[in-house]
Write a protein that holds these residues in place. Structure first.
Motif, mmCIF file in Angstrom:
data_model
loop_
_atom_site.group_PDB
_atom_site.id
_atom_site.type_symbol
_atom_site.label_atom_id
_atom_site.label_comp_id
_atom_site.label_asym_id
_atom_site.label_seq_id
_atom_site.Cartn_x
_atom_site.Cartn_y
_atom_site.Cartn_z
ATOM 1 N N PHE A 149 -11.351 -2.943 -5.798
ATOM 2 C CA PHE A 149 -11.587 -2.813 -4.360
ATOM 3 C C PHE A 149 -10.732 -1.657 -3.855
ATOM 4 N N GLU A 150 -11.303 -0.817 -3.039
ATOM 5 C CA GLU A 150 -10.572 0.295 -2.432
ATOM 6 C C GLU A 150 -10.040 -0.161 -1.079
ATOM 7 N N ALA A 151 -8.717 -0.166 -0.919
ATOM 8 C CA ALA A 151 -8.076 -0.656 0.296
ATOM 9 C C ALA A 151 -7.431 0.494 1.062
ATOM 10 N N ALA A 152 -7.554 0.457 2.375
ATOM 11 C CA ALA A 152 -7.008 1.508 3.220
ATOM 12 C C ALA A 152 -5.576 1.243 3.668
ATOM 13 N N GLY A 153 -5.069 0.041 3.457
ATOM 14 C CA GLY A 153 -3.733 -0.321 3.925
ATOM 15 C C GLY A 153 -2.643 0.592 3.400
ATOM 16 N N LYS A 154 -1.573 0.695 4.157
ATOM 17 C CA LYS A 154 -0.428 1.539 3.794
ATOM 18 C C LYS A 154 0.668 0.771 3.063
ATOM 19 N N THR A 155 0.562 -0.564 3.060
ATOM 20 C CA THR A 155 1.504 -1.420 2.335
ATOM 21 C C THR A 155 0.683 -2.405 1.497
ATOM 22 N N LEU B 260 10.516 -4.574 -5.819
ATOM 23 C CA LEU B 260 10.431 -3.430 -4.896
ATOM 24 C C LEU B 260 10.705 -3.943 -3.484
ATOM 25 N N LYS B 261 9.801 -3.683 -2.569
ATOM 26 C CA LYS B 261 9.960 -4.142 -1.188
ATOM 27 C C LYS B 261 9.032 -5.308 -0.870
ATOM 28 N N LYS B 262 8.679 -6.069 -1.888
ATOM 29 C CA LYS B 262 7.774 -7.216 -1.768
ATOM 30 C C LYS B 262 6.478 -6.786 -1.084
ATOM 31 N N GLU B 263 5.992 -7.557 -0.130
ATOM 32 C CA GLU B 263 4.717 -7.255 0.522
ATOM 33 C C GLU B 263 4.766 -5.949 1.320
ATOM 34 N N GLU B 264 5.953 -5.507 1.664
ATOM 35 C CA GLU B 264 6.090 -4.276 2.444
ATOM 36 C C GLU B 264 6.156 -3.027 1.559
ATOM 37 N N THR B 265 5.953 -3.191 0.259
ATOM 38 C CA THR B 265 5.930 -2.050 -0.656
ATOM 39 C C THR B 265 4.835 -1.086 -0.211
ATOM 40 N N GLU B 266 5.197 0.164 -0.060
ATOM 41 C CA GLU B 266 4.244 1.166 0.402
ATOM 42 C C GLU B 266 3.283 1.554 -0.714
ATOM 43 N N VAL B 267 2.047 1.855 -0.315
ATOM 44 C CA VAL B 267 1.035 2.315 -1.258
ATOM 45 C C VAL B 267 0.426 3.612 -0.741
ATOM 46 N N VAL C 24 -2.345 1.967 -7.791
ATOM 47 C CA VAL C 24 -3.140 0.892 -8.376
ATOM 48 C C VAL C 24 -2.367 -0.407 -8.191
ATOM 49 N N ILE C 25 -3.012 -1.366 -7.536
ATOM 50 C CA ILE C 25 -2.421 -2.677 -7.265
ATOM 51 C C ILE C 25 -3.129 -3.691 -8.152
ATOM 52 N N SER C 26 -2.363 -4.463 -8.895
ATOM 53 C CA SER C 26 -2.927 -5.496 -9.758
ATOM 54 C C SER C 26 -2.514 -6.868 -9.255
ATOM 55 N N ILE C 27 -3.495 -7.756 -9.143
ATOM 56 C CA ILE C 27 -3.244 -9.144 -8.762
ATOM 57 C C ILE C 27 -3.307 -9.967 -10.041
#
Length: 92
Positions: free
Chosen positions: A20-26, A68-75, A80-83
């Protein structure tokens, strides 16, 4: 846009998409984008207080967001974010 890798057990809640392509900054915003697009996946990732469930691990690249900064980790666009949900069962 950051790319979220959706694990196989959760793909059925995301129209069988593997990414999924996400636009979020964190990480938090990116996960919210995923849940907004595929609401059924939310109950498997978030607890009743809308926090990431304790047995779900999320990685940015090779790093666990808890280091890192947990949920506030910047992207960024190339992140690439893996769940990774917990896997249990079986016997020794």
């Amino acid at each position: 846009m950051a790319k979220i890798i959706i694990p196989t057990p959760l793909r059925k809640f995301a129209q069988n998409n593997s990414t999924f392509e996400a636009a979020g900054k964190t990480v938090k915003e990116a996960v919210a984008d995923l849940i907004n697009a595929h609401s059924d996946i939310g109950k498997h990732i978030l607890d009743d207080d809308k926090n990431i469930r304790s047995f779900i691990r999320i990685y940015v690249g090779e790093d666990d967001i808890n280091s890192l900064k947990k949920e506030e980790t910047e992207v960024t666009a190339d992140t690439v974010i893996s769940i990774v949900p917990a896997i249990a069962g079986g016997s020794i």
